[in-house]
Design an enzyme around this catalytic site. Structure first.
Site, PDB file in Angstrom:
ATOM      1  N   GLU A 217      -6.999   4.427   7.722  1.00  0.00           N
ATOM      2  CA  GLU A 217      -6.823   5.862   7.439  1.00  0.00           C
ATOM      3  C   GLU A 217      -8.052   6.433   6.748  1.00  0.00           C
ATOM      4  OE1 GLU A 217      -3.014   5.425   5.547  1.00  0.00           O
ATOM      5  OE2 GLU A 217      -2.159   4.861   7.481  1.00  0.00           O
TER       6      GLU A 217
ATOM      7  N   GLY B 124       2.392   1.985  10.669  1.00  0.00           N
ATOM      8  CA  GLY B 124       3.322   3.104  10.554  1.00  0.00           C
ATOM      9  C   GLY B 124       4.046   3.459  11.840  1.00  0.00           C
TER      10      GLY B 124
ATOM     11  N   HIS C 192      -9.620   0.889   4.786  1.00  0.00           N
ATOM     12  CA  HIS C 192      -8.329   1.065   5.450  1.00  0.00           C
ATOM     13  C   HIS C 192      -8.529   2.008   6.638  1.00  0.00           C
ATOM     14  CE1 HIS C 192      -4.230   2.334   6.255  1.00  0.00           C
ATOM     15  NE2 HIS C 192      -3.839   1.252   5.612  1.00  0.00           N
TER      16      HIS C 192
ATOM     17  N   GLY D  45       2.766  -1.194   4.248  1.00  0.00           N
ATOM     18  CA  GLY D  45       2.855   0.216   3.897  1.00  0.00           C
ATOM     19  C   GLY D  45       4.300   0.627   3.659  1.00  0.00           C
TER      20      GLY D  45
ATOM     21  N   SER E 190       3.403  -2.414  10.207  1.00  0.00           N
ATOM     22  CA  SER E 190       4.857  -2.435  10.432  1.00  0.00           C
ATOM     23  C   SER E 190       5.505  -3.766  10.058  1.00  0.00           C
ATOM     24  CB  SER E 190       5.188  -2.048  11.881  1.00  0.00           C
ATOM     25  OG  SER E 190       4.750  -0.733  12.144  1.00  0.00           O
TER      26      SER E 190
ATOM     27  N   ASN F  20       0.861  -1.179   0.000  1.00  0.00           N
ATOM     28  CA  ASN F  20       0.000   0.000   0.000  1.00  0.00           C
ATOM     29  C   ASN F  20       0.899   1.232   0.000  1.00  0.00           C
ATOM     30  OD1 ASN F  20      -1.837   2.026   0.469  1.00  0.00           O
ATOM     31  ND2 ASN F  20      -2.306   1.413   2.577  1.00  0.00           N
ATOM     32  N   TRP F  21       0.961   1.882  -1.145  1.00  0.00           N
ATOM     33  CA  TRP F  21       1.869   3.028  -1.264  1.00  0.00           C
ATOM     34  C   TRP F  21       1.292   4.303  -0.652  1.00  0.00           C
ATOM     35  CZ3 TRP F  21       3.280   2.280  -7.175  1.00  0.00           C
ATOM     36  CH2 TRP F  21       4.110   1.154  -7.300  1.00  0.00           C
ATOM     37  N   LYS F  22       0.047   4.263  -0.283  1.00  0.00           N
ATOM     38  CA  LYS F  22      -0.622   5.450   0.275  1.00  0.00           C
ATOM     39  C   LYS F  22      -0.392   6.656  -0.644  1.00  0.00           C
ATOM     40  CE  LYS F  22       0.061   3.401   4.747  1.00  0.00           C
ATOM     41  NZ  LYS F  22      -0.017   3.537   6.176  1.00  0.00           N
TER      42      LYS F  22
ATOM     43  N   GLU G 297      -5.464  -5.135  10.380  1.00  0.00           N
ATOM     44  CA  GLU G 297      -4.433  -4.119  10.562  1.00  0.00           C
ATOM     45  C   GLU G 297      -4.702  -3.350  11.854  1.00  0.00           C
ATOM     46  OE1 GLU G 297      -2.438  -2.927   6.702  1.00  0.00           O
ATOM     47  OE2 GLU G 297      -4.303  -1.828   6.732  1.00  0.00           O
TER      48      GLU G 297
HETATM   49  C1  PEP Z   1      -0.810   0.062   5.944  1.00  0.00           C
HETATM   50  O1  PEP Z   1      -0.954   1.241   5.834  1.00  0.00           O
HETATM   51  O2  PEP Z   1      -1.637  -0.695   5.417  1.00  0.00           O
HETATM   52  C2  PEP Z   1       0.333  -0.446   6.695  1.00  0.00           C
HETATM   53  C3  PEP Z   1       0.280  -1.654   7.148  1.00  0.00           C
HETATM   54  O3  PEP Z   1       1.392   0.417   6.895  1.00  0.00           O
HETATM   55  P1  PEP Z   1       2.821   0.056   7.570  1.00  0.00           P
HETATM   56  O4  PEP Z   1       3.298  -1.230   6.975  1.00  0.00           O
HETATM   57  O5  PEP Z   1       3.703   1.208   7.218  1.00  0.00           O
HETATM   58  O6  PEP Z   1       2.597  -0.085   9.038  1.00  0.00           O
END
Ligand code: PEP
Length: 258
Positions: A97, A175, A95, A235, A214, A10-12, A169
């Site tokens: 976010e 993050g 998600h 992410g 993470s 997921n590049w956001k 998640e």
């Molecule tokens: C995500 O945003 O889906 C995610 C898991 O981010 P990260 O791996 O940076 O925690």
């Protein structure tokens, strides 16, 4: 039951045009993973078409969000048909976010996932509790409510042979560098699987449940070693193709990647 693992990035709201092209080139140079795995990348909508055209055929592309309606006066939003038309085949729904910054409810998420599915996209329904909810011992209740709203669409995806996908998640792990331990993640995945099986016999066994939060090259092997963890939504560690390829290789035991 054998479930094909999924490694998704997921590049956001990151990466520019040239980064997307370079990323696709890096994946093409590395060659396909030498194992059964679905690899999916989720760029911003602006680059969906570019990514879908540039990626090697073993790496699919998906949207980070999808609107619940099939079109109309929804400024700034993207319809499932447009996502499909851009060459993408997957879509995230819910998600954390999106839930946090765009106020998406459990019902909104289920409607988005339903629209994605009905349009021919593979929906990935994201669920997860906040730190406060975990500390108040509300994790299972929160997840049951999030998953509960989406049970019908997950059953429909399963019935359509598309295969239902859920991403667990925990918000406190996204993050933050604080991944859930394999024990915590596996316990939650087991809970989600049992809930799915209670809704419809076998649904929990066939649904692929990803872990996100993470994930990196250091922790991916221990996490995926748990039988209930079917892959990852990644992410930060997916932004660099070398890091993403390394996670694919370590998670699948494949020879591809660097
Ligand atoms: C995500 O945003 O889906 C995610 C898991 O981010 P990260 O791996 O940076 O925690």
């Amino acid at each position: 039951m054998t479930r094909t693992p999924i490694i998704a990035g997921n590049w956001k709201m990151n990466l520019l045009r040239e980064d997307v092209s370079a990323y696709a080139e890096a994946l093409a140079d590395a060659g396909p993973p030498g194992a059964q795995v679905d690899v999916v990348l989720f760029p911003t909508p602006v680059y969906l078409e570019l990514a879908a055209a540039a990626m090697p055929d073993w790496a699919a592309v998906g949207a980070q969000d999808v609107h619940a309606e099939d079109g109309g006066a929804y400024t700034g939003d993207v319809a499932a048909a447009q996502i499909l038309d851009a060459g993408a085949s997957w879509a995230l729904a819910g998600h954390s976010e999106r839930r946090q910054y765009h106020g998406e409810s459990n019902d909104d998420v289920a409607r988005k996932a339903r629209r994605a599915l009905d349009t021919g996209l593979i929906p990935v329904i994201c669920v997860g509790e906040t730190l406060e909810q975990r500390q108040r011992d509300e994790t299972e209740a929160i997840l049951d409510a999030q998953l509960g709203a989406a049970l019908e669409v997950l059953a429909a995806a399963d019935g359509a042979g598309i295969g239902a996908v859920v991403a667990y998640e925990p918000v406190w792990a996204i993050g933050t560098g604080l991944s859930a331990s394999p024990e915590i993640a596996a316990a939650v995945h087991g809970h989600l699987r049992r809930r799915l099986n209670r809704h419809q016999a076998g649904l929990g066994d066939s649904t692929r449940i990803l872990y996100g939060g993470s994930v990196n090259a250091d922790n991916c092997r221990d996490l995926i070693g748990r039988s209930d963890i079917d892959g990852f939504l990644i992410g930060g560690a997916s932004l660099d193709p070398a890091s993403f390829l390394r996670i694919i290789r370590l998670s699948t035991g494949s020879a591809g990647g660097s």
